[in-house]
Motif scaffolding. Structure first.
Motif, PDB file in Angstrom:
ATOM      1  N   UNK A  40      -6.024  -1.601  -2.591  1.00 40.34           N
ATOM      2  CA  UNK A  40      -6.972  -2.385  -1.816  1.00 40.34           C
ATOM      3  C   UNK A  40      -8.235  -1.586  -1.528  1.00 40.34           C
ATOM      4  N   UNK A  41      -9.365  -2.267  -1.611  1.00 37.95           N
ATOM      5  CA  UNK A  41     -10.678  -1.704  -1.317  1.00 37.95           C
ATOM      6  C   UNK A  41     -10.965  -0.493  -2.197  1.00 37.95           C
ATOM      7  N   UNK A  54      -0.057   8.956   9.280  1.00 44.05           N
ATOM      8  CA  UNK A  54      -0.621   8.746   7.946  1.00 44.05           C
ATOM      9  C   UNK A  54      -0.162   7.394   7.431  1.00 44.05           C
ATOM     10  N   UNK A  55      -1.111   6.635   6.909  1.00 39.82           N
ATOM     11  CA  UNK A  55      -0.870   5.235   6.566  1.00 39.82           C
ATOM     12  C   UNK A  55      -0.860   5.021   5.059  1.00 39.82           C
ATOM     13  N   UNK A  56      -0.118   3.995   4.651  1.00 40.36           N
ATOM     14  CA  UNK A  56      -0.094   3.608   3.242  1.00 40.36           C
ATOM     15  C   UNK A  56      -1.488   3.144   2.807  1.00 40.36           C
ATOM     16  N   UNK A  95      -4.733  -0.674   8.758  1.00 39.42           N
ATOM     17  CA  UNK A  95      -5.096   0.352   9.735  1.00 39.42           C
ATOM     18  C   UNK A  95      -6.169   1.298   9.184  1.00 39.42           C
ATOM     19  N   UNK A  96      -6.219   1.467   7.867  1.00 41.44           N
ATOM     20  CA  UNK A  96      -7.211   2.381   7.304  1.00 41.44           C
ATOM     21  C   UNK A  96      -8.633   1.905   7.562  1.00 41.44           C
ATOM     22  N   UNK A  97      -8.811   0.591   7.703  1.00 38.89           N
ATOM     23  CA  UNK A  97     -10.134   0.080   8.057  1.00 38.89           C
ATOM     24  C   UNK A  97     -10.523   0.539   9.457  1.00 38.89           C
ATOM     25  N   UNK A 151     -15.734   6.203   5.959  1.00 40.28           N
ATOM     26  CA  UNK A 151     -14.862   6.159   4.786  1.00 40.28           C
ATOM     27  C   UNK A 151     -14.739   7.522   4.106  1.00 40.28           C
ATOM     28  N   UNK A 152     -15.839   8.264   4.010  1.00 45.32           N
ATOM     29  CA  UNK A 152     -15.769   9.559   3.335  1.00 45.32           C
ATOM     30  C   UNK A 152     -14.808  10.495   4.050  1.00 45.32           C
TER      31      UNK A 152
END
Length: 415
Positions: free
Chosen positions: A5-6, A370-372, A377-379, A387-388
């Motif tokens: 994703x993304x 730490x997320x998949x 949640x990464x957003x 993002x970097x």
């Protein structure tokens, strides 16, 4: 590697899943025996979790979620089939959002279709769980269901919504929508949490006092913590409680542990306080994650008390950093923040999804697991740190063989 994703082109090797709690990996280890990855922009450093006090400074404020973890998984029978019910969220009308799972023969579960409406799951003590309608249109994973005592008779509400017009909320704040943005859900205004009713549908039930089932009590007697396939074996409920967990008067809690706070110990908290770091408690009761589908979060119940709102505002005014312990703390405090960045006491339901487009108004840092790569949640992490910074941090985590999931290592992102 696989395209995700993304545009994320990384994956987590199976061996990097934390299978048991840190304190069960060897003699003499405690909860804080995990690693801590620290991201300041694209600069990354590696630490042990007990080094956290040296990475913060006097005047910083940690936001901690006090929601206790429920023994939210319960065995049931659906006809001749053995099913596992994950109790997710209690609505204001007494119904529960639930997910039906199938045993996988290894002590964990696999996805199973829910429904159709009217299906009855037999639970312990003769309790019947009646599935009434999907939680959200177009999704069959979570269902609104009502637990009724054995022998209870069905009845219908005489017109209107069984939820009194507000499927989830009911308080005056309804998620803390101070300025018209999507930080709250109010079914009276057509919010996404309105489960609604259909003429003659199962959602309209008369619940008599003799039928009321104490679901939290039932779970205490017969439930167990929700466990996913990457874990090695069942753990006691105490392994899923954080040092900040406080029992609620109504038995409410989280279906899954607010795991970012798990490595904290009383000694570490005392050391942080002695160095001038403050704590602000808030509450957000987490529901069942979509471990396979990676759906965005749905409305959850939260509260930011007056004292904590004042602490946040005072820390920001004094130049301190506001660091959320976990994504749940971010969702709660940002739901209580107005467009002016001022946090006000608030309680109700929030459907806020923090994204880079929305950004954050209050939080200066985030301590999280730490997320998949597919996780929404990464957003939120990108909204806090960019993002970097997130991509660089995860490159380092993979190269450094950090451990994922609720018993895994931690990541501190500072803006």
């Amino acid at each position: 590697m696989r395209a995700l994703a993304r545009g994320r082109a990384w994956s987590v090797p199976e061996e990097l899943s934390a299978r048991v709690p840190a304190e069960r990996r060897g003699p003499g280890l405690g909860r804080d025996a995990v690693r801590l990855l620290v991201s300041r922009g694209t600069e990354v450093t590696h630490h042990a979790f007990p080094e956290l006090p040296g990475l913060l400074r006097a005047g910083d404020l940690l936001l901690v979620n006090t929601s206790p973890t429920l023994a939210a998984a319960a065995d049931g029978r659906l006809g001749s089939d053995h099913v596992v019910v994950h109790f997710s969220t209690r609505g204001e009308d007494g119904r529960w959002a639930v997910e039906l799972r199938a045993p996988d023969g290894r002590g964990t579960t696999r996805p199973r279709a829910g429904g159709p409406a009217g299906v009855v799951v037999e639970l312990a003590e003769g309790v019947r769980l009646v599935l009434e309608e999907p939680l959200a249109a177009g999704s069959e994973r979570l269902w609104w269901a009502r637990a009724v005592a054995s022998g209870a008779r069905d009845g219908r509400v005489r017109g209107g919504n069984a939820l009194g017009g507000n499927a989830l909320g009911g308080g005056p704040h309804d998620g803390g929508a101070h300025d018209g943005d999507a930080t709250g859900t109010d079914a009276r205004d057509g919010g996404t949490a309105d489960a609604g009713t259909r003429d003659g549908g199962a959602a309209g039930r008369v619940v008599r006092p003799s039928e009321v089932v104490d679901v939290p009590g039932l779970l205490r007697r017969h439930g167990r913590p929700i466990r996913y396939a990457y874990t090695e074996r069942d753990q006691p409920l105490s392994a899923y409680q954080t040092v900040f967990a406080l029992p609620g008067a109504d038995g409410a809690g989280s279906a899954e542990m607010p795991s970012a706070a798990r490595p904290f110990t009383p000694r570490l908290v005392a050391e942080l306080v002695s160095r001038g770091v403050q704590f602000a408690p808030l509450t957000l009761h987490t529901g069942v994650a979509s471990a396979e589908a990676y759906e965005p979060p749905y409305p959850e119940r939260f509260a930011v008390p007056e004292a904590s709102a004042r602490l946040v505002n005072a820390a920001r005014a004094g130049g301190g950093r506001v660091v959320a312990v976990g994504t749940t703390a971010v969702r709660a405090v940002e739901s209580a923040a107005g467009a002016d960045g001022i946090v006000r006491a608030c309680a109700g339901w929030t459907d806020l999804v923090v994204t880079p487009g929305r950004g954050v108004r209050v939080v200066d840092g985030l301590l999280t697991g730490l997320h998949e790569p597919e996780a929404s949640h990464l957003l939120m992490l990108e909204a806090v740190a960019g993002r970097e910074a997130v991509e660089r941090g995860y490159e380092e985590a993979l190269a450094g063989r950090y451990l994922w999931h609720e018993f895994g290592d931690t990541h501190l992102l500072l803006r």
